[in-house]
Design a protein around this motif. Structure first.
Motif, mmCIF file in Angstrom:
data_model
loop_
_atom_site.group_PDB
_atom_site.id
_atom_site.type_symbol
_atom_site.label_atom_id
_atom_site.label_comp_id
_atom_site.label_asym_id
_atom_site.label_seq_id
_atom_site.Cartn_x
_atom_site.Cartn_y
_atom_site.Cartn_z
ATOM 1 N N ILE A 182 110.641 21.364 -5.741
ATOM 2 C CA ILE A 182 111.383 21.906 -6.891
ATOM 3 C C ILE A 182 112.782 21.307 -6.883
ATOM 4 C CG2 ILE A 182 112.242 23.996 -8.002
ATOM 5 C CD1 ILE A 182 109.977 25.522 -6.636
ATOM 6 N N ALA A 183 113.064 20.444 -7.859
ATOM 7 C CA ALA A 183 114.308 19.671 -7.875
ATOM 8 C C ALA A 183 115.551 20.546 -7.832
ATOM 9 C CB ALA A 183 114.340 18.774 -9.115
ATOM 10 N N SER A 184 115.557 21.660 -8.549
ATOM 11 C CA SER A 184 116.755 22.507 -8.638
ATOM 12 C C SER A 184 117.081 23.216 -7.324
ATOM 13 C CB SER A 184 116.578 23.549 -9.739
ATOM 14 O OG SER A 184 115.478 24.398 -9.447
ATOM 15 N N LEU A 185 116.139 23.237 -6.391
ATOM 16 C CA LEU A 185 116.347 23.924 -5.115
ATOM 17 C C LEU A 185 116.527 22.955 -3.947
ATOM 18 C CD1 LEU A 185 113.714 26.776 -5.522
ATOM 19 C CD2 LEU A 185 116.188 26.907 -5.878
ATOM 20 N N ASN A 186 116.571 21.659 -4.280
ATOM 21 C CA ASN A 186 116.734 20.638 -3.248
ATOM 22 C C ASN A 186 117.908 19.720 -3.559
ATOM 23 O OD1 ASN A 186 114.247 20.663 -1.244
ATOM 24 N ND2 ASN A 186 113.467 21.197 -3.269
ATOM 25 N N GLN A 187 118.335 19.033 -2.527
ATOM 26 C CA GLN A 187 119.426 18.075 -2.695
ATOM 27 C C GLN A 187 118.902 16.826 -3.407
ATOM 28 O OE1 GLN A 187 121.672 17.664 1.071
ATOM 29 N NE2 GLN A 187 120.744 19.600 1.714
ATOM 30 N N ASN A 236 118.904 22.794 -0.946
ATOM 31 C CA ASN A 236 120.322 23.035 -1.192
ATOM 32 C C ASN A 236 120.631 24.493 -0.834
ATOM 33 O OD1 ASN A 236 119.330 24.545 -3.373
ATOM 34 N ND2 ASN A 236 119.685 22.899 -4.847
ATOM 35 N N LYS A 286 120.806 27.239 -2.648
ATOM 36 C CA LYS A 286 119.834 28.186 -3.211
ATOM 37 C C LYS A 286 118.491 28.069 -2.499
ATOM 38 C CE LYS A 286 121.814 28.380 -7.882
ATOM 39 N NZ LYS A 286 121.569 28.111 -9.334
ATOM 40 N N GLY A 287 118.133 26.841 -2.183
ATOM 41 C CA GLY A 287 116.866 26.629 -1.499
ATOM 42 C C GLY A 287 116.838 27.276 -0.124
#
Length: 248
Positions: free
Chosen positions: A215-220, A227, A229-230
């Motif tokens: 999931i792009a929004s939760l990773n760098q 990240n 949030k992740g």
């Protein structure tokens, strides 16, 4: 002449009295100094902790239980600006909020493989943690390491913990690989964690990156490392298995 002698007599008498008064003052001063010194000695003695007090304090200091997170860059918090944002640190915040007497130790090393973990487990386990979270293997998979080697290394780590710290509860964190590594390899890779957990009767997290991986929004930017949030979600994944072990 008699008057002169009389004056000499009174002068001598005055001098004698003065001398006696001085001696008496010295005597009183000596008594006061002695008494103060003795009181100071007693006070100092009272402030020195007894052997029993020292032992009690030492025992109190060692009562805090520990959770050791042994892993790779995911555990180490690779790429995070604040070291307090990694999942081990988020777990500590959750534990503190519940006023539980546990300290989380972050023993993650970026780039670590199962072979690297195997080489350092002997000295890491000297900390004799109450709970040992094993999170390794992703770097093996991304490098295409033979799965028999990954399995063997993870088993060796488990064996060392069981041998040198038999009271320690082991949690095995499962990992999955992206599909580009090939279906057969990724399927067997996922299964080896479940097999090890069942064989060794371990507490088990099927996939530590559940709801985060891919999931792009939760990773760098690299698409691999969580990240901030992740990491909060990763901490929740761990907490689902960890919580029952901490609460009575």
């Amino acid at each position: 002449m008699f008057k002169a002698q009389n004056n000499q007599f009174y002068s001598y008498l005055a001098t004698s009295r003065a001398a006696k008064l001085i001696k008496f003052c010295y005597f009183i001063l000596a008594l006061l100094l002695y008494a103060c010194g003795d009181a100071k000695s007693e006070k100092t003695t009272e402030n020195i902790p007894s052997v029993e007090q020292t032992e009690t304090t030492t025992e109190a200091e060692t009562e805090t239980k520990t959770i050791l997170c042994f892993g790779d860059s995911i555990t180490a918090g690779y790429g995070l600006d604040d070291s307090n944002d990694g999942y081990p640190e988020v777990l500590q915040q959750q534990i503190d909020s519940l006023k539980l007497d546990y300290t989380v130790i972050n023993s993650g090393v970026s780039g670590e493989t199962t072979a690297g973990g195997k080489s350092r487990i002997d000295w890491v386990i000297k900390q004799t943690p109450n709970i040992f979270l094993l999170e390794l293997g992703a770097n093996d998979g991304l490098r295409g390491v033979q799965l028999t080697e990954t399995r063997s290394n993870l088993q060796a780590i488990i064996d060392v913990v069981r041998e040198k710290s038999p009271e320690t509860i082991i949690i095995l964190a499962g990992m999955e690989l992206p599909p580009n590594m090939g279906q057969a390899y990724t399927t067997e890779f996922r299964q080896l964690y479940a097999d090890l957990a069942q064989k060794n009767k371990l507490e088990f997290i099927p996939f530590i990156l559940k709801d985060v991986g891919g999931i792009a929004s939760l990773n760098q930017i690299d698409g691999i490392h969580p990240n901030v949030k992740g990491h909060k979600i990763v901490a929740n994944n761990v907490w689902e298995v960890l919580e029952p072990l901490l609460l009575p």
